[in-house]
Design a protein around this motif. Structure first.
Motif, PDB file in Angstrom:
ATOM      1  N   ILE A   1       0.819  -1.219   0.076  1.00 45.78           N
ATOM      2  CA  ILE A   1       0.086  -0.144  -0.086  1.00 45.78           C
ATOM      3  C   ILE A   1       0.833   1.328  -0.022  1.00 45.78           C
ATOM      4  O   ILE A   1       0.489   2.242  -0.520  1.00 45.78           O
ATOM      5  CB  ILE A   1      -0.922  -0.100   1.068  1.00 45.78           C
ATOM      6  N   SER A   2       2.016   1.251   0.777  1.00 43.07           N
ATOM      7  CA  SER A   2       2.887   2.338   0.999  1.00 43.07           C
ATOM      8  C   SER A   2       3.473   2.935  -0.388  1.00 43.07           C
ATOM      9  O   SER A   2       3.908   3.885  -0.670  1.00 43.07           O
ATOM     10  CB  SER A   2       3.821   2.271   1.872  1.00 43.07           C
TER      11      SER A   2
ATOM     12  N   ALA B   1      -4.693   2.809   4.105  1.00 43.45           N
ATOM     13  CA  ALA B   1      -3.792   3.951   3.770  1.00 43.45           C
ATOM     14  C   ALA B   1      -3.225   4.517   5.257  1.00 43.45           C
ATOM     15  O   ALA B   1      -2.159   5.005   5.073  1.00 43.45           O
ATOM     16  CB  ALA B   1      -4.442   4.943   2.791  1.00 43.45           C
TER      17      ALA B   1
END
Length: 325
Positions: free
Chosen positions: A224-225, A260
């Protein structure tokens, strides 16, 4: 109160003196908070009874009206645990000034913010260094939007290690503002402590001091990062459980609403530096090519290009030495 007891004793009203002495002994004066005005006392009750950020907003508006000043603000200076606060500023400033403040990144210019980080004592704004051209321009913009440069800030450190600040400001000149504040200063300190405590309870989500995510959870957070979509992660294989299960467990672990938010928090506290290796991170020196690799056998053209590139990169004199050999 002691003087009253002595006067009653001298007046031979031993019954009243005894009653007053008994009351005196039952009071814990260290915990006793006495406000100078009844309205301040009512505001203190409203702060402690606030059940939402909206309720707390109304109380700081009342505080500004009580002191006859322009605005009142509560803001986070530093967080004891990164990412704890879902709301970091509560203010009565006009919307126009908030938009300008954010868009022009005045947070990095505002002398009150910088002083709040370094100070443990209350301070008046007119004691700050405002000699720089950028700071003077900042104050001109603030005053044009109804935010006066005469102000006072109380830094407050909470039991969780968070550092907050309560600030009040006025469009009056500095001397007039100081005179106004002199009557309310003790009340303002007590109300500031109550407000900071209420703000922490309403605007922050207390997270554990340490996290121990699984390898699967770390892999998802790392993905996700770097911008991988959740739809792609749903099709991947994991050691334990499905992506949906991992998503729920991650949000529960970090106490966030989205992946997130959890990834941002994990990056802030350095967890993603310990993410496990995946097969895609490893290149094996094997004679057998990987299934997803395309191997192009060398040909005469590619070899000539390689020799030409090698010749160009030779050090001066190296080509002559090789030719002599």
């Amino acid at each position: 109160m002691r003087e009253a007891i002595e006067l009653l004793t001298k007046s031979r009203r031993n019954d009243l003196a005894s009653d007053l002495h008994r009351i005196f002994k039952t009071i814990n004066f260290e915990d006793l908070e006495i406000m100078r005005s009844s309205e301040a006392d009512r505001i203190a009750d409203a702060i402690l009874e606030a059940e939402s950020i909206a309720d707390l907003t109304e109380t700081i508006k009342r505080l500004a009206r009580l002191m006859k000043i322009a605005h009142c603000t509560v803001h986070v200076v530093t967080e004891g645990s990164p990412g704890s606060f879902t709301t970091k500023v509560l203010t009565t400033y006009p919307e126009e000034w908030i938009t300008l403040y954010v868009n022009r990144r005045y947070y990095f210019v505002d002398p009150v913010v910088q002083a709040g980080k370094n100070s443990t004592q209350s301070f008046f704004w007119d004691s700050l260094d405002c000699s720089g051209a950028i700071v003077r321009s900042f104050w001109r913009e603030a005053e044009a939007n109804g935010v006066g440069s005469a102000g006072y800030t109380i830094p407050i450190t909470t039991e969780h290690g968070d550092k907050l600040a309560l600030s009040v400001c006025s469009t009056d000149d500095a001397a007039t503002f100081r005179e106004k504040l002199s009557y309310h200063e003790s009340d303002l300190f007590n109300l500031g402590v109550f407000t900071a405590e209420a703000f922490c309870n309403l605007a922050s989500e207390r997270r554990p001091a340490s996290f121990e995510p699984t390898d699967d959870q770390l892999l998802v957070l790392q993905a996700i990062s770097i911008g991988i979509e959740e739809a792609e992660l749903e099709n991947r294989d994991y050691q334990y459980g499905s992506f949906a299960t991992l998503k729920r467990s991650i949000c529960r672990l970090f106490r966030t609403k989205t992946l997130a938010q959890a990834a941002v928090l994990a990056a802030k506290i350095g967890l993603l530096e310990n993410a496990p290796l995946t097969k895609a991170d490893i290149l094996a020196a094997s004679d057998r090519p990987q299934s997803d690799c395309v191997v192009v056998p060398p040909n005469a053209v590619s070899l000539r290009r390689l020799v030409r590139a090698r010749t160009i990169q030779q050090m001066p004199g190296e080509a002559e030495a090789q030719a002599a050999v």
